[in-house]
Design a protein around this motif. Structure first.
Motif, PDB file in Angstrom:
ATOM      1  N   SER A   1     -18.349  35.508 139.270  1.00  0.00           N
ATOM      2  CA  SER A   1     -17.351  34.818 139.134  1.00  0.00           C
ATOM      3  C   SER A   1     -16.518  34.448 140.224  1.00  0.00           C
ATOM      4  O   SER A   1     -16.164  35.219 141.162  1.00  0.00           O
ATOM      5  CB  SER A   1     -16.287  36.107 138.222  1.00  0.00           C
ATOM      6  OG  SER A   1     -17.174  36.251 137.066  1.00  0.00           O
ATOM      7  N   MET A   2     -15.708  33.237 140.089  1.00  0.00           N
ATOM      8  CA  MET A   2     -15.086  32.750 141.224  1.00  0.00           C
ATOM      9  C   MET A   2     -13.887  33.678 141.316  1.00  0.00           C
ATOM     10  O   MET A   2     -13.173  34.069 140.511  1.00  0.00           O
ATOM     11  CB  MET A   2     -14.677  31.100 140.896  1.00  0.00           C
ATOM     12  CG  MET A   2     -15.803  30.275 141.223  1.00  0.00           C
ATOM     13  SD  MET A   2     -15.301  28.732 140.872  1.00  0.00           S
ATOM     14  CE  MET A   2     -14.042  28.409 142.169  1.00  0.00           C
ATOM     15  N   GLY A   3     -13.532  34.113 142.464  1.00  0.00           N
ATOM     16  CA  GLY A   3     -12.101  34.735 142.813  1.00  0.00           C
ATOM     17  C   GLY A   3     -12.348  36.120 143.191  1.00  0.00           C
ATOM     18  O   GLY A   3     -11.701  36.830 143.645  1.00  0.00           O
ATOM     19  N   TYR A   4     -13.796  36.632 142.882  1.00  0.00           N
ATOM     20  CA  TYR A   4     -13.769  38.204 143.061  1.00  0.00           C
ATOM     21  C   TYR A   4     -14.446  38.117 144.554  1.00  0.00           C
ATOM     22  O   TYR A   4     -15.214  37.426 145.179  1.00  0.00           O
ATOM     23  CB  TYR A   4     -15.033  38.570 142.488  1.00  0.00           C
ATOM     24  CG  TYR A   4     -14.522  38.984 140.869  1.00  0.00           C
ATOM     25  CD1 TYR A   4     -13.537  39.788 140.773  1.00  0.00           C
ATOM     26  CD2 TYR A   4     -15.264  38.647 139.765  1.00  0.00           C
ATOM     27  CE1 TYR A   4     -12.798  40.053 139.511  1.00  0.00           C
ATOM     28  CE2 TYR A   4     -14.708  39.072 138.502  1.00  0.00           C
ATOM     29  CZ  TYR A   4     -13.672  39.714 138.346  1.00  0.00           C
ATOM     30  OH  TYR A   4     -13.163  39.966 137.264  1.00  0.00           O
ATOM     31  N   SER A   5     -13.729  39.177 145.236  1.00  0.00           N
ATOM     32  CA  SER A   5     -14.012  39.325 146.591  1.00  0.00           C
ATOM     33  C   SER A   5     -15.189  40.386 146.637  1.00  0.00           C
ATOM     34  O   SER A   5     -15.353  40.983 145.982  1.00  0.00           O
ATOM     35  CB  SER A   5     -12.828  39.984 147.566  1.00  0.00           C
ATOM     36  OG  SER A   5     -13.004  40.653 148.704  1.00  0.00           O
TER      37      SER A   5
ATOM     38  N   GLU B   1     -14.631  42.122 133.121  1.00  0.00           N
ATOM     39  CA  GLU B   1     -13.685  43.136 133.397  1.00  0.00           C
ATOM     40  C   GLU B   1     -13.156  44.036 132.705  1.00  0.00           C
ATOM     41  O   GLU B   1     -12.685  45.426 133.028  1.00  0.00           O
ATOM     42  CB  GLU B   1     -12.309  42.293 133.803  1.00  0.00           C
ATOM     43  CG  GLU B   1     -11.687  41.473 132.510  1.00  0.00           C
ATOM     44  CD  GLU B   1     -12.266  40.080 132.773  1.00  0.00           C
ATOM     45  OE1 GLU B   1     -11.736  39.119 132.031  1.00  0.00           O
ATOM     46  OE2 GLU B   1     -13.411  39.837 133.208  1.00  0.00           O
TER      47      GLU B   1
ATOM     48  N   ASP C   1     -19.729  31.727 130.822  1.00  0.00           N
ATOM     49  CA  ASP C   1     -19.453  31.090 131.939  1.00  0.00           C
ATOM     50  C   ASP C   1     -20.319  29.977 132.336  1.00  0.00           C
ATOM     51  O   ASP C   1     -20.242  29.400 133.458  1.00  0.00           O
ATOM     52  CB  ASP C   1     -19.501  32.324 132.977  1.00  0.00           C
ATOM     53  CG  ASP C   1     -21.128  33.036 133.354  1.00  0.00           C
ATOM     54  OD1 ASP C   1     -21.814  32.540 132.148  1.00  0.00           O
ATOM     55  OD2 ASP C   1     -21.544  33.331 134.284  1.00  0.00           O
TER      56      ASP C   1
ATOM     57  N   GLU D   1     -21.286  37.949 151.164  1.00  0.00           N
ATOM     58  CA  GLU D   1     -21.368  36.709 150.177  1.00  0.00           C
ATOM     59  C   GLU D   1     -22.757  36.311 150.339  1.00  0.00           C
ATOM     60  O   GLU D   1     -23.501  36.278 151.369  1.00  0.00           O
ATOM     61  CB  GLU D   1     -20.370  35.469 150.667  1.00  0.00           C
ATOM     62  CG  GLU D   1     -19.027  35.934 150.225  1.00  0.00           C
ATOM     63  CD  GLU D   1     -17.943  34.884 150.333  1.00  0.00           C
ATOM     64  OE1 GLU D   1     -18.291  33.870 149.787  1.00  0.00           O
ATOM     65  OE2 GLU D   1     -17.227  34.974 151.003  1.00  0.00           O
TER      66      GLU D   1
ATOM     67  N   GLN E   1     -17.267  25.331 143.502  1.00  0.00           N
ATOM     68  CA  GLN E   1     -16.866  25.962 144.934  1.00  0.00           C
ATOM     69  C   GLN E   1     -17.279  24.886 146.018  1.00  0.00           C
ATOM     70  O   GLN E   1     -16.723  24.945 147.279  1.00  0.00           O
ATOM     71  CB  GLN E   1     -17.505  27.084 145.139  1.00  0.00           C
ATOM     72  CG  GLN E   1     -17.231  28.309 144.041  1.00  0.00           C
ATOM     73  CD  GLN E   1     -17.229  29.590 144.743  1.00  0.00           C
ATOM     74  OE1 GLN E   1     -16.360  30.122 145.262  1.00  0.00           O
ATOM     75  NE2 GLN E   1     -18.379  30.091 144.645  1.00  0.00           N
TER      76      GLN E   1
END
Length: 296
Positions: free
Chosen positions: A250-254, A223, A68, A275, A38
């Motif tokens: 996990s990247m992409g989860y809000s 998921e 991961d 965050e 990131q």
């Protein structure tokens, strides 16, 4: 939605620099360079400065899609230590961690979780019951378990890797704590058994990876398995004096994803989500996961 920063008064940890897919961190007297997907911006320091400062530099290899983690090896200077100890202090909580270089780029601690350790300690101290029971799932080397135990909780620590549980036990002993209940098991299966046993906890902490394996090869895919696990956690969480923490890396989860999960399943009276981040010396915020934490 809030942003939670790793405490800047932590003398044994700092993020020196970040950028170009990497981060440069100091853990005690050791400075390490390792991947951080990131960190998309330019580095504040030159590459030559990174190489001069780092005691060890992690070199990535092709990994396994079933994990991961990133595989690789450390390029070490002669001054690099294979294992060393750092401390963390908050109020009357004095923790110690044995760190070490692993082939998954990890060193035995997630510094961004320090903000949650403080929350765990404060929340347990405020619960109006003696020796509240706390369950830590996907517990890794036990930072959250130690924080809960330091606050006087009866802690059950669950991880699927025996070596990691042994590492956690070592951290407990270094921290002058005792009587944590150690479980090597698949988190989904363990919680399902706790439901059948009608066990009740006052706190549940979850740090699930995107992918993983249980001790008997059980497959974890976030998921696919998270909702079932959370629904069973709801069945064993006290409805009056309790708290729950969910971290998602996990990247992409809000954070809104975490909010929807916890609110729809647990219906908490109050919660906060956002965050976790660490600031480097150039004051850039490096995001390192989303969280939601609620209490009843």
């Amino acid at each position: 939605m809030i942003l939670l920063e790793t405490p800047q008064n932590w003398t044994d940890y700092e993020l020196i620099d970040s950028g170009e897919g990497e981060k440069l961190e100091r853990f005690g007297n050791q400075i390490l360079a390792r991947p951080e997907p990131q960190a998309l911006w330019h580095k504040g320091l030159s590459q030559q400065e990174w190489e001069r400062l780092a005691h060890a530099y992690f070199i990535k290899k092709k990994g396994n899609r079933d994990s991961d983690n990133e595989w690789g090896e450390w390029k070490k200077k002669r001054s690099c230590q294979e294992q060393w100890i750092i401390g963390y202090q908050y109020k009357q909580m004095h923790l110690k961690f044995r760190l070490g270089l692993t082939s998954f780029k990890h060193v035995g601690i997630f510094p961004e979780q320090a903000a949650n350790w403080n929350y765990i300690y404060d929340t347990i101290m405020q619960l109006k019951i003696n020796s509240p029971s706390v369950l830590n799932l996907f517990a890794y080397t036990g930072g959250a378990s130690l924080a809960a135990r330091a606050a006087g909780a009866a802690v059950t620590h669950v991880d699927s890797v025996k070596q990691t549980v042994n590492w956690s036990r070592e951290n407990m002993e270094l921290s002058n704590l005792n009587n944590i209940r150690w479980i090597v098991d698949d988190a989904v299966k363990f919680v399902a058994r706790e439901v059948r046993r009608k066990r009740i906890y006052n706190g549940i902490i979850l740090d699930p990876p995107a992918y993983g394996r249980g001790p008997n090869g059980e497959k974890w895919i976030l998921e696919n398995n998270l909702i079932e696990l959370l629904e069973n956690c709801n069945k064993i969480l006290d409805k009056k004096n309790s708290f729950i923490i969910l971290n998602l890396y996990s990247m992409g989860y809000s954070p809104i994803v975490a909010e929807n999960l916890i609110v729809s399943i647990f219906s908490p009276k109050k919660y906060e989500m956002g965050e976790l981040y660490v600031s480097d010396k150039s004051s850039r915020k490096l995001p390192l996961g989303v969280f939601i934490r609620s209490s009843q």
